[in-house]
Design an enzyme around this catalytic site. Structure first.
Site: not given
Length: 257
Positions: A98-100, A102, A126
């Site tokens: 998720h975020s970083m 990803a 994500s």
């Protein structure tokens, strides 16, 4: 991955160890996040899928270790830990970030494939725009007040915690380091993985537009799927069951095999 290997690793956490799991899902936290963020997902997917959550240096029980503020170095270290822990151990492995996280899931997948190892069967990206979609940013250079406002804007953090000066004194250096890493990250459109990619995005995420999420399709030679949820950057907290369902559905054919 053996149970003892996972337990001894500073980098890898298994909240629901399941030696008989048919799949392992390696989860990469967001900027400022920690391995425990994926405890609910681990509980929901067990026992068919065993979650192996990455713990970056500088947080929780690794808080005395220096943070790593470079995505490439972080990816190298995580790749080495997964190899040492034999993350697959005879069963398929998928990545979720998720975020970083990803970005790190993508970079680690690249490293695994480039060295000829069995890569992830799917990468779930994500809350993050495609690696080739760059936005200039310098949040990591701003004041603590600006960092706290960024946390408030994105959500995902209890507002009472943001007012706790002692807690913020611990959290902000980690968040600043992670932002430094991801804001300096660059990747060209020619960097592609074999693993299929499923993108999950919030329709009101200020960090990722619909076009930027769709652009992940250019970074895989496999199939591509995009799931859009209502909400902002931390939409997955509002849609935990639906997110878990998306993961289960995408991995379903492999689990049945």
């Amino acid at each position: 991955m053996t149970t003892s290997a996972a337990q001894q690793s500073d980098w890898l956490r298994r909240f629901h160890p399941t030696p008989q799991a048919r799949m392992r899902l390696v989860c990469f936290p967001h900027a400022g996040g920690s391995a425990s963020y994926y405890f609910p997902m681990s509980a929901a997917l067990s026992p068919a899928v065993e979650v192996v959550s990455v713990q970056y240096p500088g947080r929780q029980d690794r808080r005395k270790e220096p943070c790593i503020d470079d995505i490439g170095e972080l990816a190298d270290r995580i790749d080495a830990e997964l190899r040492a822990g034999q993350a697959g151990a005879g069963v398929p492995v998928a990545f979720f970030g998720h975020s970083m996280g990803a970005v790190l899931a993508f970079e680690v997948a690249l490293r695994v494939e480039q060295r000829g190892g069995p890569g992830p069967v799917r990468v779930f990206a994500s809350g993050r725009r495609a690696p080739s979609r760059f936005r200039p940013g310098a949040v990591h250079q701003q004041s603590d007040a600006v960092l706290i406002e960024e946390m408030r804007r994105l959500g995902g953090t209890d507002s009472r915690w943001l007012q706790n000066e002692e807690l913020m004194a611990v959290v902000l250096p980690v968040l600043r380091s992670d932002y430094r890493a991801v804001e300096r990250y660059r990747s060209g459109p020619d960097r592609v993985i074999d693993a299929p990619i499923t993108v999950l995005t919030g329709d009101a995420d200020p960090h990722t537009s619909a076009e930027e999420a769709q652009a992940w399709s250019g970074h895989t030679r496999g199939d591509f799927a995009l799931s859009t949820f209502s909400g902002g950057h931390f939409f997955l907290e509002q849609h935990q069951a639906a997110v878990t369902g998306t993961v289960t559905e995408a991995l379903g054919p492999l689990l049945e095999r």
